[in-house]
Design a protein around this motif. Structure first.
Motif, PDB file in Angstrom:
ATOM      1  N   TYR A 162     105.229 -24.918  63.337  1.00 43.00           N
ATOM      2  CA  TYR A 162     104.107 -24.458  64.257  1.00 43.00           C
ATOM      3  C   TYR A 162     102.960 -25.096  63.320  1.00 43.00           C
ATOM      4  O   TYR A 162     102.527 -24.108  62.368  1.00 43.00           O
ATOM      5  CB  TYR A 162     103.831 -22.922  65.247  1.00 43.00           C
ATOM      6  N   SER A 163     102.232 -25.984  64.008  1.00 45.37           N
ATOM      7  CA  SER A 163     100.495 -26.285  63.986  1.00 45.37           C
ATOM      8  C   SER A 163     100.036 -26.335  64.902  1.00 45.37           C
ATOM      9  O   SER A 163     100.583 -25.508  66.053  1.00 45.37           O
ATOM     10  CB  SER A 163     100.668 -27.758  63.238  1.00 45.37           C
ATOM     11  N   HIS A 164      98.495 -25.698  64.742  1.00 42.35           N
ATOM     12  CA  HIS A 164      97.296 -24.595  65.433  1.00 42.35           C
ATOM     13  C   HIS A 164      96.257 -25.124  65.477  1.00 42.35           C
ATOM     14  O   HIS A 164      96.132 -26.125  64.651  1.00 42.35           O
ATOM     15  CB  HIS A 164      97.834 -23.111  65.308  1.00 42.35           C
ATOM     16  N   ILE A 165      95.754 -25.900  67.124  1.00 40.57           N
ATOM     17  CA  ILE A 165      94.652 -25.791  67.132  1.00 40.57           C
ATOM     18  C   ILE A 165      93.701 -24.568  67.767  1.00 40.57           C
ATOM     19  O   ILE A 165      94.889 -23.728  68.188  1.00 40.57           O
ATOM     20  CB  ILE A 165      94.560 -27.129  68.082  1.00 40.57           C
ATOM     21  N   TYR A 166      92.441 -25.056  66.915  1.00 39.06           N
ATOM     22  CA  TYR A 166      91.706 -23.326  66.952  1.00 39.06           C
ATOM     23  C   TYR A 166      90.255 -23.626  67.765  1.00 39.06           C
ATOM     24  O   TYR A 166      90.016 -24.866  68.028  1.00 39.06           O
ATOM     25  CB  TYR A 166      91.208 -22.445  65.382  1.00 39.06           C
ATOM     26  N   PHE A 216      88.555 -31.479  62.457  1.00 37.68           N
ATOM     27  CA  PHE A 216      87.852 -31.125  63.587  1.00 37.68           C
ATOM     28  C   PHE A 216      86.770 -32.431  64.520  1.00 37.68           C
ATOM     29  O   PHE A 216      87.270 -32.689  64.016  1.00 37.68           O
ATOM     30  CB  PHE A 216      86.353 -30.630  62.141  1.00 37.68           C
ATOM     31  N   PHE A 217      86.803 -31.668  65.347  1.00 39.76           N
ATOM     32  CA  PHE A 217      86.309 -32.511  67.389  1.00 39.76           C
ATOM     33  C   PHE A 217      86.202 -31.808  67.688  1.00 39.76           C
ATOM     34  O   PHE A 217      86.244 -30.544  68.205  1.00 39.76           O
ATOM     35  CB  PHE A 217      88.175 -33.730  67.199  1.00 39.76           C
ATOM     36  N   THR A 218      85.462 -32.363  68.855  1.00 42.37           N
ATOM     37  CA  THR A 218      84.240 -31.332  69.962  1.00 42.37           C
ATOM     38  C   THR A 218      84.966 -32.565  71.232  1.00 42.37           C
ATOM     39  O   THR A 218      85.085 -33.775  70.732  1.00 42.37           O
ATOM     40  CB  THR A 218      83.019 -31.980  69.967  1.00 42.37           C
ATOM     41  N   ILE A 219      84.975 -31.819  72.072  1.00 47.40           N
ATOM     42  CA  ILE A 219      85.196 -31.543  73.630  1.00 47.40           C
ATOM     43  C   ILE A 219      84.339 -31.501  74.483  1.00 47.40           C
ATOM     44  O   ILE A 219      84.251 -30.508  74.570  1.00 47.40           O
ATOM     45  CB  ILE A 219      86.702 -31.554  73.994  1.00 47.40           C
ATOM     46  N   GLY A 220      82.964 -32.680  74.836  1.00 47.02           N
ATOM     47  CA  GLY A 220      82.618 -31.562  75.244  1.00 47.02           C
ATOM     48  C   GLY A 220      80.921 -30.464  74.864  1.00 47.02           C
ATOM     49  O   GLY A 220      80.878 -30.734  73.512  1.00 47.02           O
ATOM     50  N   PRO A 221      81.246 -29.376  75.618  1.00 43.86           N
ATOM     51  CA  PRO A 221      80.451 -28.041  74.834  1.00 43.86           C
ATOM     52  C   PRO A 221      81.458 -27.512  73.511  1.00 43.86           C
ATOM     53  O   PRO A 221      80.319 -27.067  72.720  1.00 43.86           O
ATOM     54  CB  PRO A 221      80.249 -27.259  75.425  1.00 43.86           C
ATOM     55  N   TYR A 222      82.487 -27.769  73.953  1.00 48.68           N
ATOM     56  CA  TYR A 222      83.486 -27.288  72.715  1.00 48.68           C
ATOM     57  C   TYR A 222      83.676 -27.585  71.729  1.00 48.68           C
ATOM     58  O   TYR A 222      84.511 -29.495  71.509  1.00 48.68           O
ATOM     59  CB  TYR A 222      84.797 -26.773  73.691  1.00 48.68           C
ATOM     60  N   SER A 223      84.052 -26.906  70.231  1.00 51.59           N
ATOM     61  CA  SER A 223      84.610 -27.452  69.304  1.00 51.59           C
ATOM     62  C   SER A 223      85.946 -26.956  68.977  1.00 51.59           C
ATOM     63  O   SER A 223      85.953 -25.774  69.206  1.00 51.59           O
ATOM     64  CB  SER A 223      83.841 -27.115  68.208  1.00 51.59           C
ATOM     65  N   PHE A 224      86.703 -27.874  68.387  1.00 54.32           N
ATOM     66  CA  PHE A 224      88.007 -27.482  68.086  1.00 54.32           C
ATOM     67  C   PHE A 224      88.352 -28.167  66.335  1.00 54.32           C
ATOM     68  O   PHE A 224      87.424 -28.178  66.120  1.00 54.32           O
ATOM     69  CB  PHE A 224      88.881 -28.663  68.738  1.00 54.32           C
ATOM     70  N   LEU A 225      89.630 -26.651  65.943  1.00 53.69           N
ATOM     71  CA  LEU A 225      89.719 -27.491  63.979  1.00 53.69           C
ATOM     72  C   LEU A 225      90.875 -27.373  64.286  1.00 53.69           C
ATOM     73  O   LEU A 225      91.906 -26.011  65.011  1.00 53.69           O
ATOM     74  CB  LEU A 225      88.782 -25.920  63.408  1.00 53.69           C
ATOM     75  N   ALA A 226      91.918 -28.499  63.702  1.00 54.34           N
ATOM     76  CA  ALA A 226      93.143 -28.370  64.358  1.00 54.34           C
ATOM     77  C   ALA A 226      93.994 -28.269  62.634  1.00 54.34           C
ATOM     78  O   ALA A 226      93.343 -29.087  61.707  1.00 54.34           O
ATOM     79  CB  ALA A 226      93.742 -29.261  64.528  1.00 54.34           C
ATOM     80  N   VAL A 227      94.714 -27.451  62.719  1.00 59.96           N
ATOM     81  CA  VAL A 227      95.653 -27.807  60.630  1.00 59.96           C
ATOM     82  C   VAL A 227      96.726 -28.022  61.269  1.00 59.96           C
ATOM     83  O   VAL A 227      97.330 -28.137  61.966  1.00 59.96           O
ATOM     84  CB  VAL A 227      95.497 -26.135  60.604  1.00 59.96           C
ATOM     85  N   ALA A 228      97.030 -29.110  59.953  1.00 57.06           N
ATOM     86  CA  ALA A 228      98.616 -29.395  59.801  1.00 57.06           C
ATOM     87  C   ALA A 228      99.273 -28.380  58.572  1.00 57.06           C
ATOM     88  O   ALA A 228      99.269 -28.675  57.811  1.00 57.06           O
ATOM     89  CB  ALA A 228      98.323 -30.742  59.448  1.00 57.06           C
ATOM     90  N   GLN A 274      94.312 -27.752  80.410  1.00 57.19           N
ATOM     91  CA  GLN A 274      93.445 -27.272  79.365  1.00 57.19           C
ATOM     92  C   GLN A 274      94.888 -27.189  77.897  1.00 57.19           C
ATOM     93  O   GLN A 274      94.352 -26.588  77.164  1.00 57.19           O
ATOM     94  CB  GLN A 274      92.546 -26.588  79.712  1.00 57.19           C
ATOM     95  N   MET A 275      95.282 -28.468  77.916  1.00 58.72           N
ATOM     96  CA  MET A 275      95.731 -28.527  76.206  1.00 58.72           C
ATOM     97  C   MET A 275      96.217 -29.139  76.444  1.00 58.72           C
ATOM     98  O   MET A 275      96.435 -31.208  76.821  1.00 58.72           O
ATOM     99  CB  MET A 275      97.297 -27.373  77.177  1.00 58.72           C
ATOM    100  N   PHE A 276      96.892 -30.275  74.524  1.00 56.74           N
ATOM    101  CA  PHE A 276      97.519 -31.061  74.505  1.00 56.74           C
ATOM    102  C   PHE A 276      99.059 -31.215  74.860  1.00 56.74           C
ATOM    103  O   PHE A 276      99.703 -30.864  74.475  1.00 56.74           O
ATOM    104  CB  PHE A 276      97.237 -31.103  73.242  1.00 56.74           C
ATOM    105  N   VAL A 277      99.754 -32.585  75.678  1.00 64.65           N
ATOM    106  CA  VAL A 277     100.893 -32.589  76.080  1.00 64.65           C
ATOM    107  C   VAL A 277     101.500 -34.226  75.004  1.00 64.65           C
ATOM    108  O   VAL A 277     100.369 -35.002  75.157  1.00 64.65           O
ATOM    109  CB  VAL A 277     101.119 -33.050  77.257  1.00 64.65           C
ATOM    110  N   PHE A 333      93.783 -21.397  70.137  1.00 68.59           N
ATOM    111  CA  PHE A 333      93.908 -22.409  71.092  1.00 68.59           C
ATOM    112  C   PHE A 333      95.445 -23.007  71.778  1.00 68.59           C
ATOM    113  O   PHE A 333      95.582 -23.017  73.060  1.00 68.59           O
ATOM    114  CB  PHE A 333      92.859 -23.443  71.585  1.00 68.59           C
ATOM    115  N   GLN A 334      95.976 -23.282  71.022  1.00 67.02           N
ATOM    116  CA  GLN A 334      97.046 -24.169  71.522  1.00 67.02           C
ATOM    117  C   GLN A 334      98.444 -24.220  70.287  1.00 67.02           C
ATOM    118  O   GLN A 334      97.233 -24.866  68.887  1.00 67.02           O
ATOM    119  CB  GLN A 334      97.418 -25.930  72.108  1.00 67.02           C
TER     120      GLN A 334
END
Length: 641
Positions: free
Chosen positions: A476-480, A453-465, A545-548, A490-491
């Protein structure tokens, strides 16, 4: 605290040999309309009066009146009223003070009318500036340039009051009460006007000034040659040791000494400013402690319980004797508590309000064929963790705790159910009414290993491996992202047996590193080495607006990343677990080199390394790694120069 008319209570009072003068000259015929600095009258040129000391508190200086006799600090009124012997009918009194306690009530003498302003709080150990404006029957009190409190009284202030043969007594609270015990910085009488507009122009209203004695002004007189400061003063400045203390207006001008960094910092009222700091650099890593564990350790969690201490929880493979919790004692981890677990994979420490929890992810069923993971709660009375809530899971690998918009959540990674790896992992929401975690959302996962879990500004994300879908690790692993009350995709990023995500920041840049464990596809030819495979670091591209992808690093069945800092340097350490031939393989610390990315800096011999944790104590910085192939974890100390 109510604030009685200040002339009569804690600040000053004058003694007269006669009563009110109802005839003769009035103040309008007098010309002394300048500010009359009462404090300066009792400060001799070149020194201090007997019974006065200068203290600096919160960066501001004031007088402490220490005279044993209340009438010691007095002077004749004629020193102020040079051309006029009448006290003004209209006037203001400006006082800046710091009250240490609530003054006792006392009766007024002479003029028999008491004027009391209620609900004026001064006894908070802070500096305050008060302006009392008097005009006939009208009395107005302004505290710290806030909205004035106005009163009308039946008996007006005397229109003609003689000050012949009268004296002022600084801080006199009458015979039984002694001297005012707080600090005084300013005491000014301004005849003929409301002083509020003249005083309330500064940004710091609590220290607004009209006239302050030279000795109390911010810049002391510079000594000539070897002469000591002309006005010596004392201060309540404190130096705090230990972890970073708060820095607010309350701590302004206080110091903090960071022993681990050998740095001295000054609080400016909002942030700690470095005055002296030795910039540490990682020189080498040495073995510090071999921690014998109950069995092979799949994961480790280091945490601190406030006012109790530093702990490490090991997720041990075998059921008897279960997993263990260790406490940092005399510079070492020592056994503290054993907890029954069933092929525990990881622990997660988190808090909700004042409640302290520790959740274990169990991979196998218990003796009764039940499969669940357990949340334990810290008992302050027993000083240990006790069972709080059991949650049904399926070969659980990991827990992640987080807070979104004030609500607490707990997400579990379900790895597989029987031979089916494509199952739901679950996000639970804390119900404050029942005091339990309840299912909030399910997310499809494939042999998942880790949540991040992590936050960027006002947004909250959850990444699964995601690790394995039943036929391939190339999935594919996903970021929500949290939107409208739930996590939405999200990606998606292609990974190879992903076992861990690690988010970290360097300056304003946000990175996300994935640990790829192995490459396997039942429908493709076998590679020369399943386990020698790149793990990747991604960077957030704000424009896209994505991880590269930022960098690939060759790893050997990587199972974990851990980010840490030493001084101004940033590091990533990878848990290499197997190179295709042996579990005795080096894990590597990479140093951030800016444009060059992460560069290998230290090679650490490990055996079946499964997890890394970085932690700090007053004695220094450490790394702890768990071994999934032997009942021995190790604490490494970071040696700095």
């Amino acid at each position: 605290m109510s604030a009685p008319l200040l002339i009569w209570v804690v600040l000053l009072h004058w003694a007269t040999s006669g009563d009110f003068v109802r005839g003769g000259r009035t103040w309008q015929h007098c010309t002394d309309l300048r500010p009359l600095d009462i404090l300066s009258e009792v400060v001799p040129t070149g020194g201090l009066a007997r019974g006065m000391r200068v203290f600096q508190v919160q960066g501001v200086r004031g007088f402490q009146l220490a005279a044993s006799r209340p009438r010691a600090l007095g002077f004749p009124a004629s020193r102020l009223f040079i051309h006029c012997d009448r006290f003004p009918e209209e006037f203001s009194i400006i006082v800046t003070l710091r009250v240490l306690g609530v003054p006792a009530k006392e009766r007024a003498g002479g003029w028999q009318t008491r004027v009391t302003f209620h609900n004026v709080s001064l006894s908070d150990n802070q500096w305050h500036t008060l302006v009392l404006a008097v005009s006939g029957q009208s009395f107005s009190l302004t505290v710290d340039c806030s909205v004035p409190k106005d009163l009308l009284v039946e008996t007006p202030f005397p229109a003609s009051l003689s000050v012949k043969r009268a004296s002022f007594y600084l801080g006199n609270r009458r015979r039984r009460k002694g001297v005012f015990t707080g600090l005084l910085r300013q005491l000014v009488l301004l005849p003929g006007a409301d002083a509020t507009p003249r005083v309330c122009t500064a940004m710091n209203f609590k220290e607004a000034t009209l006239s302050v004695p030279t000795v109390l002004q911010d810049v002391p007189a510079k000594p000539a040659s070897n002469e000591v400061l002309k006005y010596p003063y004392e201060t309540d400045t404190k130096v705090t040791l230990g972890s970073r203390p708060p820095c607010t207006k309350q701590e302004k001008a206080q110091f903090w000494f960071n022993a681990s960094r050998r740095g001295l910092y000054l609080c400016n009222g909002s942030a700690w400013i470095s005055l002296l700091e030795v910039k540490q650099r990682l020189d080498y890593v040495e073995e510090y402690q071999s921690l014998v564990t109950n069995s092979e350790t799949m994961g480790v969690e280091v945490f601190t319980i406030p006012k109790v201490g530093l702990f490490a929880a090991t997720a041990n493979r075998y059921t008897p004797p279960g997993s263990a919790i260790y406490k940092w004692t005399d510079g070492k981890f020592v056994p503290y508590q054993n907890i029954p677990t069933y092929q525990a994979q990881s622990w997660k420490y988190f808090t909700i309000g004042k409640k302290i929890f520790l959740a274990v992810a169990n991979f196998e069923q218990n003796d009764r064929g039940q499969e669940f993971s357990v949340i334990y709660k810290w008992s302050r009375r027993k000083e240990k963790f006790i069972t709080y809530q059991r949650i049904t899971t399926h070969s659980a690998r990991d827990w992640e705790a987080f807070v979104i918009e004030g609500e607490a959540f707990l997400a579990v990674v379900n790895h597989r159910e029987g031979n089916n790896h494509n199952i739901d992992s679950v996000i639970y929401r804390w119900n404050p009414r029942t005091g339990l975690f309840e299912t909030n959302q399910t997310i499809p996962t494939s042999g998942a290993y880790d949540w991040e879990f992590f936050t960027i500004g006002p947004y909250s994300f959850l990444a699964v491996a995601n690790t394995f879908n039943g036929t391939s690790t190339k999935i594919y692993s996903h970021i929500y992202i949290w939107l409208s009350g739930s996590f939405q995709l999200f990606q998606s990023i292609l990974t190879f047996g992903a076992a861990d995500w690690e988010v970290f920041r360097i300056g304003d840049r946000v990175f996300l590193a994935v640990a790829n464990s192995h490459s396997y596809d039942s429908g493709m030819p076998a590679p020369s080495n399943f386990y020698a495979i790149n793990s990747s670091i991604y960077e957030l591209n704000i424009t896209a607006q994505m991880f590269v992808k930022f960098q690939d690093l060759l790893t050997y069945s990587a199972l974990d990343w851990e980010f840490f800092s030493v001084g101004d340097d940033s590091f990533l350490v990878v848990a290499n677990s197997f190179d295709g031939f042996t579990f005795s393989v080096n894990s590597i610390i990479y140093r951030w080199q800016g444009y060059e990315g992460f560069v290998a800096a230290h090679h650490l011999p490990t055996v079946g390394c499964r997890d890394w944790e970085a932690f700090h104590t007053a004695e220094g910085s450490y790394l702890l790694y768990s071994s999934a192939k032997e009942p021995l974890s190790k604490v490494l100390k970071l040696k700095t120069t």
